[in-house]
Design a protein around this motif. Structure first.
Motif, PDB file in Angstrom:
ATOM      1  N   LYS A  26       1.474  -0.978  -0.397  1.00 40.75           N
ATOM      2  CA  LYS A  26       0.103   0.159  -0.310  1.00 40.75           C
ATOM      3  C   LYS A  26       1.034   1.123   0.169  1.00 40.75           C
ATOM      4  O   LYS A  26       0.506   2.143  -0.212  1.00 40.75           O
ATOM      5  N   LYS A  27       1.783   0.682   0.504  1.00 43.12           N
ATOM      6  CA  LYS A  27       2.786   2.226   0.696  1.00 43.12           C
ATOM      7  C   LYS A  27       3.280   2.666  -0.495  1.00 43.12           C
ATOM      8  O   LYS A  27       3.595   3.820  -1.093  1.00 43.12           O
ATOM      9  N   SER A  28       3.616   2.025  -1.164  1.00 40.63           N
ATOM     10  CA  SER A  28       4.106   1.628  -2.717  1.00 40.63           C
ATOM     11  C   SER A  28       3.563   2.171  -3.127  1.00 40.63           C
ATOM     12  O   SER A  28       4.045   3.377  -4.533  1.00 40.63           O
ATOM     13  N   VAL A  29       2.215   1.752  -3.807  1.00 43.33           N
ATOM     14  CA  VAL A  29       1.206   2.353  -4.134  1.00 43.33           C
ATOM     15  C   VAL A  29       0.925   3.697  -4.192  1.00 43.33           C
ATOM     16  O   VAL A  29       0.770   4.507  -5.279  1.00 43.33           O
ATOM     17  N   ALA A 161      -0.816  -0.540 -11.723  1.00 47.81           N
ATOM     18  CA  ALA A 161      -1.915  -2.127 -11.929  1.00 47.81           C
ATOM     19  C   ALA A 161      -2.690  -0.777 -10.442  1.00 47.81           C
ATOM     20  O   ALA A 161      -4.050  -0.957 -10.744  1.00 47.81           O
ATOM     21  N   LEU A 162      -2.212  -1.652  -9.025  1.00 53.67           N
ATOM     22  CA  LEU A 162      -2.907  -1.708  -8.462  1.00 53.67           C
ATOM     23  C   LEU A 162      -3.214  -0.114  -8.099  1.00 53.67           C
ATOM     24  O   LEU A 162      -4.340   0.587  -7.623  1.00 53.67           O
ATOM     25  N   ALA A 163      -2.394   0.989  -8.568  1.00 52.85           N
ATOM     26  CA  ALA A 163      -2.901   2.687  -8.354  1.00 52.85           C
ATOM     27  C   ALA A 163      -3.696   3.009  -9.272  1.00 52.85           C
ATOM     28  O   ALA A 163      -4.750   4.133  -9.037  1.00 52.85           O
ATOM     29  N   LEU A 164      -3.634   2.314 -10.434  1.00 50.04           N
ATOM     30  CA  LEU A 164      -5.252   2.842 -11.639  1.00 50.04           C
ATOM     31  C   LEU A 164      -6.502   1.647 -10.996  1.00 50.04           C
ATOM     32  O   LEU A 164      -7.404   1.491 -11.844  1.00 50.04           O
ATOM     33  N   ASN A 165      -6.616   1.056  -9.702  1.00 54.81           N
ATOM     34  CA  ASN A 165      -7.457   0.631  -9.412  1.00 54.81           C
ATOM     35  C   ASN A 165      -8.116  -1.184 -10.067  1.00 54.81           C
ATOM     36  O   ASN A 165      -8.399  -1.565 -10.512  1.00 54.81           O
ATOM     37  N   LEU A 166      -6.742  -1.211 -10.935  1.00 57.54           N
ATOM     38  CA  LEU A 166      -6.887  -2.661 -12.139  1.00 57.54           C
ATOM     39  C   LEU A 166      -5.996  -4.095 -10.883  1.00 57.54           C
ATOM     40  O   LEU A 166      -6.140  -4.057  -9.675  1.00 57.54           O
ATOM     41  N   GLU A 167      -6.068  -4.848 -11.087  1.00 60.04           N
ATOM     42  CA  GLU A 167      -5.590  -6.527 -11.059  1.00 60.04           C
ATOM     43  C   GLU A 167      -4.377  -6.002 -10.858  1.00 60.04           C
ATOM     44  O   GLU A 167      -4.262  -5.852 -11.793  1.00 60.04           O
TER      45      GLU A 167
END
Length: 244
Positions: A26-29, A161-167
């Motif tokens: 979460k921190k990295s994202v 991808a996680l930052a864009l709320n994607l898988e």
């Protein structure tokens, strides 16, 4: 200023640092998302590419560009975008550059044999290599680094991808990083000091194409970024090289 574009330089910029070894995803994202909203630039550390390999890549890089121009020209970039690009060959900012970029380069891509059906596609094909007689180990080192850099790019893409709320594996699919057009480009800047007032640049202002660029630099300060290209005057900030 050059041709109606004003330039202002601050000494250094501060960039977020993304650790690929940090278990706190979460921190990295959050760090990456903020970096992309702010400027599109960030440092990547703890990526698993050894300093020994990086030193080897830079040493082999120097050996190639130290070769006589006549030898390098025999490996001139082909229709598959593989091989050598000479000094002044590229003009990244034609509106403001008097000459081309004061740099030479060498393109290496994903190796696809000539008899493979994939080789018929644009940007897919075989690489050009200096002979082992001229540069022993060169191909081996660059192929290893290409593999390692692509591995790191895929890890960074998972955070994007996680930052864009994607898988998390969104970019791993075949049409993206599963079968990528992944280009390693070696660069050598010839020492001409950039002078925007006279239209002289090591590399003209540009935005990169593709999904992501991983840039490994030596310890010479030269890279600048502009966080807001629409600002007048544009503010260009130096990015400090960080080992590793």
């Amino acid at each position: 200023m050059g041709d109606g574009v004003e330039w202002s330089c601050i000494s250094r910029t501060n960039l977020n640092c993304i650790s690929l070894g940090d278990p706190d995803t979460k921190k990295s994202v959050a760090l990456l998302k903020q970096a992309c909203l702010d400027s599109g630039f960030f440092y990547v550390v703890d990526h698993g590419i050894s300093q020994e390999l990086m030193d080897d890549v830079f040493a082999q890089n120097k050996k190639f560009f130290d070769l006589p121009t006549s030898v390098k020209m025999k490996l001139l970039r082909n229709e598959k975008n593989r091989g050598y690009t000479p000094m002044l060959d590229e003009i990244l900012d034609p509106e403001n550059q008097v000459n081309g970029d004061y740099k030479e380069g060498y393109y290496i891509g994903v190796e696809v044999p000539k008899d493979d059906p994939q080789a018929n596609k644009p940007f897919y094909g075989s690489n050009q290599w200096p002979s082992d007689e001229i540069l022993p180990k060169w191909k081996e080192v660059m192929e290893q680094y290409h593999r390692e850099a692509l591995r790191v790019a895929k890890l960074v893409a998972r955070i994007i991808a996680l930052a864009l709320n994607l898988e998390e594996d969104f970019f791993d699919r075949p049409k993206m990083l599963g079968e990528p057009i992944a280009t390693l480009r070696l660069l050598h800047y010839e020492g001409q000091v950039s002078n925007p007032a006279k239209g002289v640049y090591g590399a003209g202002a540009h935005s990169d194409y593709g999904l992501i660029t991983l840039l490994a630099t030596d310890d010479v300060v030269g890279l600048q970024i502009c966080k807001d290209s629409s600002a007048q005057p544009q503010v260009w900030e130096y990015v400090a090289p960080v080992k590793g």
